[in-house]
Design an enzyme around this catalytic site. Structure first.
Site, short mmCIF file in Angstrom:
data_model
loop_
_atom_site.label_atom_id
_atom_site.label_comp_id
_atom_site.label_asym_id
_atom_site.label_seq_id
_atom_site.Cartn_x
_atom_site.Cartn_y
_atom_site.Cartn_z
N THR A 37 0.39 -0.96 -0.29
CA THR A 37 0.05 0.19 0.16
C THR A 37 0.80 1.26 0.13
O THR A 37 0.38 2.12 -0.47
CB THR A 37 -1.14 -0.15 1.24
OG1 THR A 37 -1.42 -1.22 1.41
CG2 THR A 37 -1.65 1.08 1.46
N CYS A 38 2.03 1.27 0.72
CA CYS A 38 2.90 2.54 0.87
C CYS A 38 3.90 2.53 -0.24
O CYS A 38 3.41 3.87 -1.15
CB CYS A 38 4.01 2.21 1.82
SG CYS A 38 2.97 2.18 3.67
N SER A 39 3.75 1.63 -1.28
CA SER A 39 4.58 1.58 -2.57
C SER A 39 3.61 2.02 -3.58
O SER A 39 3.74 2.89 -4.34
CB SER A 39 5.68 0.35 -2.78
OG SER A 39 6.48 0.51 -2.13
N LEU A 43 3.93 6.63 -0.78
CA LEU A 43 4.01 7.38 -1.17
C LEU A 43 5.08 7.97 -2.71
O LEU A 43 4.64 9.46 -2.72
CB LEU A 43 5.90 6.44 -1.28
CG LEU A 43 7.30 7.48 -1.56
CD1 LEU A 43 7.47 8.62 -0.75
CD2 LEU A 43 8.52 6.66 -1.14
N ARG A 63 9.49 11.44 5.45
CA ARG A 63 8.55 10.01 5.00
C ARG A 63 9.82 9.32 6.30
O ARG A 63 11.00 9.24 6.28
CB ARG A 63 8.63 9.44 4.22
CG ARG A 63 8.03 7.87 4.33
CD ARG A 63 7.72 7.48 2.84
NE ARG A 63 6.65 6.18 3.05
CZ ARG A 63 7.07 5.16 2.33
NH1 ARG A 63 7.81 4.93 0.96
NH2 ARG A 63 6.09 3.93 2.35
#
Length: 99
Positions: A37-39, A43, A63
């Site tokens: 999800t972050c990638s 971000l 971050r």
């Protein structure tokens, strides 16, 4: 508190008091670099939307994650964070546990 950033050739320790002094930072604490999800969502969106906060007086978008500096640097490079989002490593979770 101390976190790490990736310098010219190696990780460098930075005191958060010094890093955030005389700046208006936005600190985005995330579960981990390269998590799905972050990638895919977090971000890239933070990088795309870096200008509006900067135009409203934010000096630093950072971050923070409990990865080491090498991983945070690789994640920033993979997503072209460049000078838009500063990748901070909290490898021992010292900062995360303190706040």
């Amino acid at each position: 508190m101390r976190v790490h950033v990736f310098g010219e050739k190696a990780p460098e320790a930075v005191q958060t008091g010094e890093l955030f002094a005389a700046q208006r930072p936005v600190i985005l604490a995330l579960p981990g670099a390269f998590t799905p999800t972050c990638s895919r969502a977090h971000l890239p969106r933070h990088i795309e939307q870096a200008e509006p906060p900067h135009s409203h007086g934010v000096d630093l978008i950072a971050r923070l994650s409990v990865n080491d500096s090498w991983v945070m640097d690789a994640c920033g490079q993979a997503h072209n964070a460049d000078d838009k989002v500063t990748m901070l490593a909290d490898g021992n979770a010292e900062y995360a546990m303190a706040v």
